[in-house]
Design an enzyme around this catalytic site. Structure first.
Site, PDB file in Angstrom:
ATOM      1  N   ARG A  23       0.626  -1.296  -0.390  1.00 18.37           N
ATOM      2  CA  ARG A  23      -0.281  -0.098   0.516  1.00 18.37           C
ATOM      3  C   ARG A  23       1.207   1.062  -0.166  1.00 18.37           C
ATOM      4  O   ARG A  23       0.204   2.002  -0.469  1.00 18.37           O
ATOM      5  CB  ARG A  23      -1.024  -0.381   1.725  1.00 18.37           C
ATOM      6  N   GLY A 150      -7.430  -6.630  15.424  1.00 22.64           N
ATOM      7  CA  GLY A 150      -7.916  -7.310  16.545  1.00 22.64           C
ATOM      8  C   GLY A 150      -7.840  -7.020  17.914  1.00 22.64           C
ATOM      9  O   GLY A 150      -7.830  -6.112  18.816  1.00 22.64           O
ATOM     10  N   ASN A 180      -5.273  -4.896  20.251  1.00 22.14           N
ATOM     11  CA  ASN A 180      -4.378  -5.599  20.348  1.00 22.14           C
ATOM     12  C   ASN A 180      -3.237  -5.029  19.099  1.00 22.14           C
ATOM     13  O   ASN A 180      -3.507  -4.738  17.899  1.00 22.14           O
ATOM     14  CB  ASN A 180      -4.405  -7.062  19.326  1.00 22.14           C
ATOM     15  N   TYR A 397      38.169  24.862 -10.310  1.00 24.82           N
ATOM     16  CA  TYR A 397      37.810  23.666 -11.386  1.00 24.82           C
ATOM     17  C   TYR A 397      38.816  24.026 -12.476  1.00 24.82           C
ATOM     18  O   TYR A 397      37.517  24.504 -13.399  1.00 24.82           O
ATOM     19  CB  TYR A 397      36.555  23.127 -11.195  1.00 24.82           C
ATOM     20  N   ALA A 433      38.622  45.754  -8.951  1.00 29.14           N
ATOM     21  CA  ALA A 433      36.789  45.768  -9.784  1.00 29.14           C
ATOM     22  C   ALA A 433      37.169  45.099 -11.003  1.00 29.14           C
ATOM     23  O   ALA A 433      37.643  46.263 -11.880  1.00 29.14           O
ATOM     24  CB  ALA A 433      36.071  45.664  -9.918  1.00 29.14           C
TER      25      ALA A 433
END
Length: 496
Positions: A23, A150, A180, A397, A433
Site C-alpha cells: 500500500r 484484533g 491488540n 575547477y 574590481a
C-alpha cells in the site's frame, strides 16, 4: 520501574519486518521510509534495544536486499531470519525463533512499522509480565474506532482469554474497543509450543500469532495485558497517508519538547525538526524552517524563515534566513542569507557574513569575513576581516581537478573579480574590481588584471542602424548633454 526490569535483560527481541508494504506504492521497502528523520526500522531497533536483549533478531522477506544492508548500518549486532513465504505473523515469528536456536527466558515480539513505540513502554510491559507471573503479555490500547484491529477477549477475572481478528469477529466482538497492538512478551517455551500447534483455519488461511494466546490459556498458562494510554505507540504505518500522520505527530511532540525547554517556534505547522537535532535556549525558529540530521543550534540563534539545514552546526547568536545548508558550520553571531547556499565543508567564523545569492563549498571564512552578494567560493580560505565584493567567482575547477585559493586577512576583493585557483592573495592586499587574478599578490599590493577601456566612436550608427539604441544616442547628442562619468587612472583608483 521494578528492580528486575532494570537489572535483567530479556533473552531476545524479534522484530517482524518481512511484509510486502504494497500500500506504500513504493520501490523502496516500507521500513526504510522515514519518520522524524529516521527510518521506521531504526525506530523499531531503538525501542528493542531499550530492553537490553541478549539477542536481536529481525525477520526479513520482501525487499530484504534493501532492508538487510540498512539494518547492518543501524544495528550491526542484529541478526536476520528470512520469511521466504508470507504465511502470517505466526509463521514469521516461527522463522525468527528457529534462527535463534534453543533459548530460554523472555522473547519480545514487535514490528518494524510502529515508529512511535517507546523503549519505556516495552520496559513497563516486561515489568508487568514479570510481576504478574504471565506466560504471555500483550500490549493493548482502547481506541475510538477499532475497525480492522484484533479485539482483546477477557475473562470474568479480567485476564486475557484470547484475541479475535476483525475479519473473524462476530458483531458482539466487533463492539469491543480494546485492541491488540501485535506486540508481546512471551515465555520462550510457551511460544515455541504454541507455534508448533498453529493451524491456518481462518479467513486468510494464515498462521496467526494471536492463536498462541488461546493455546496457552488452554494449557493453563496465564495470559495478561499491559494497556497504554498513548494510542500512537500501537499504530502502524501501511500507506503514505498514515506515514504523513505519523510524521506530523512525532514532529508535534519534538517541537513541544523544544518549546518547553526554551525554544520559540513561531509556526509549528510549518516547522519540522528531526529527532537528533539539538537546540539551545532562546533559539527562534521562523515559519518554513526544516532542521534535519545532526543539526545543532546554539543559544539565541535565529533560524528562518524558509530555511533548511541538515547536519549543520549553528553558533550562538547567529542569524540564518532563507538558506540551504548541508554539512556546514556557522559560527557565533554569523549572518547568513537570504538565498544563500552552504555546501559540505563550508565553515563561517564568528561574525562572518554570507549574503544574498552566495554559494560556499568546502571553504572557510574567518572571523568577520564577508561575502555579501552574488558570489561563488569553492575550496577557498578567506582570512579574518576580508571582504569579497559582489559578483566574485573563485574558479577552483579546471575540468580535471580542483585547486585551493587563499585570500588573506583584511584583504579586499573588488566586485566582478575572478580568482583563478591556485592563487594566494596575501594579508592586507587589494584586488581591483573586474580583475581576473591568476598570480599571487603580496602584502599591501593592489592587483589590477584587466584591459584598459577603449570607446569606439560611431559604432552604434554603423552596426546598429535603425534600432532603438541608435535613436536614443541621436537624442542624447541633439540635447548636447554629455553622459556623466568618472575618469580613472591606470591603477584602477577613482580620480573623482
Amino acid at each position: 520501574m521494578s528492580d528486575s526490569v532494570q537489572t535483567q535483560s530479556v533473552a531476545a527481541v524479534i522484530i517482524l519486518a518481512a511484509g510486502g508494504g504494497t500500500r506504500m506504492k513504493s520501490n523502496r521497502s516500507k521500513l526504510l521510509h522515514e519518520v522524524g528523520g529516521r527510518s521506521m526500522l531504526d525506530w523499531a531497533v531503538r525501542a528493542a534495544e531499550g530492553v537490553r536483549p541478549e539477542r536481536l533478531m529481525v525477520v526479513v522477506g520482501h525487499l530484504a536486499d534493501q532492508v538487510t544492508p540498512h539494518l547492518q548500518e543501524i544495528a550491526p549486532e542484529a541478526a536476520t531470519a528470512t520469511q521466504a513465504e508470507q504465511r502470517g505473523t505466526g509463521h514469521a515469528v516461527e522463522c525468527g525463533l528457529a534462527a535463534l536456536g534453543e533459548i530460554t527466558g523472555e522473547v519480545v515480539v514487535t514490528y518494524g512499522d510502529v515508529p512511535l513505540l517507546a523503549a519505556d513502554t516495552l520496559l513497563a510491559m516486561v515489568g508487568e509480565h514479570r510481576a504478574a507471573g504471565n506466560a504471555i503479555t500483550v500490549l493493548t490500547a482502547r481506541v475510538p474506532d477499532p475497525t480492522g484491529y484484533g479485539r482483546i477477549l477477557r475473562d470474568a477475572d479480567d485476564t486475557v482469554a484470547g484475541i479475535v481478528e476483525h475479519k473473524d469477529a462476530d458483531e458482539t466482538q466487533r463492539g469491543i474497543d480494546e485492541i491488540n497492538s501485535g506486540i508481546y512478551v512471551f515465555d520462550a517455551a510457551v511460544l515455541r509450543a504454541g507455534l508448533a500447534r498453529l493451524e491456518g483455519d481462518n479467513a486468510q488461511g494464515e498462521l496467526y500469532l494471536t492463536d498462541v494466546l488461546g493455546i496457552a490459556r488452554g494449557d493453563g498458562d496465564r495470559v495478561g495485558a499491559y494497556r497504554t494510554d498513548d494510542l500512537w505507540q500501537t499504530e502502524g504505518v501501511n500507506d503514505r497517508v498514515q506515514l504523513a500522520r505519523m510524521n506530523a505527530e512525532l514532529n508535534r511532540r519534538i517541537l513541544e519538547g523544544h518549546m518547553r525547554a526554551g525554544v520559540t517556534v513561531l509556526d509549528p505547522a510549518t516547522t519540522w525538526v528531526s529527532d537528533d537535532v539539538s537546540l539551545g535556549t532562546d533559539v527562534t525558529l521562523h515559519p518554513g524552517t526544516t532542521l534535519a540530521g545532526a543539526t545543532t543550534v546554539g543559544d539565541g540563534a535565529e533560524i528562518g524563515p524558509d530555511t533548511r539545514l541538515r547536519d549543520t552546526a549553528v553558533g550562538a547568536g547567529a542569524t540564518v534566513l532563507r538558506t540551504e545548508a548541508n554539512l556546514a558550520t556557522i559560527g557565533p553571531r554569523a549572518v547568513v542569507g537570504p538565498f544563500s547556499y552552504l555546501r559540505p565543508g563550508a565553515e563561517l567564523g564568528e561574525g562572518a557574513k554570507v549574503g544574498a545569492f552566495v554559494e560556499v563549498k568546502a571553504s572557510t571564512l574567518g572571523p568577520g569575513a564577508k561575502a555579501p552578494h552574488l558570489s561563488y567560493l569553492g575550496d577557498a580560505t578567506i582570512g579574518a576581516g576580508a571582504n569579497i565584493g559582489a559578483g566574485t567567482i573563485v574558479a577552483n575547477y579546471d575540468g580535471v581537478a580542483k585547486y585551493p585559493t587563499v585570500v588573506g586577512e583584511a584583504s579586499f576583493v573588488g566586485s566582478g573579480s575572478v580568482l583563478v585557483a591556485p592563487v594566494d592573495i596575501a594579508d592586507g592586499s587589494y584586488i581591483a574590481a573586474g580583475s581576473t587574478v591568476t598570480d599571487g599578490v603580496e602584502p599591501g599590493q593592489l592587483a589590477v588584471a584587466r584591459g584598459r577601456q577603449r570607446n569606439v566612436d560611431g559604432w552604434v550608427a554603423r552596426r546598429r542602424a535603425g534600432t532603438r539604441t541608435e535613436a536614443a544616442a541621436d537624442r542624447a547628442r541633439a540635447a548636447g548633454t554629455p553622459h556623466p562619468g568618472v575618469e580613472r587612472d591606470t591603477d584602477g583608483r577613482d580620480e573623482s
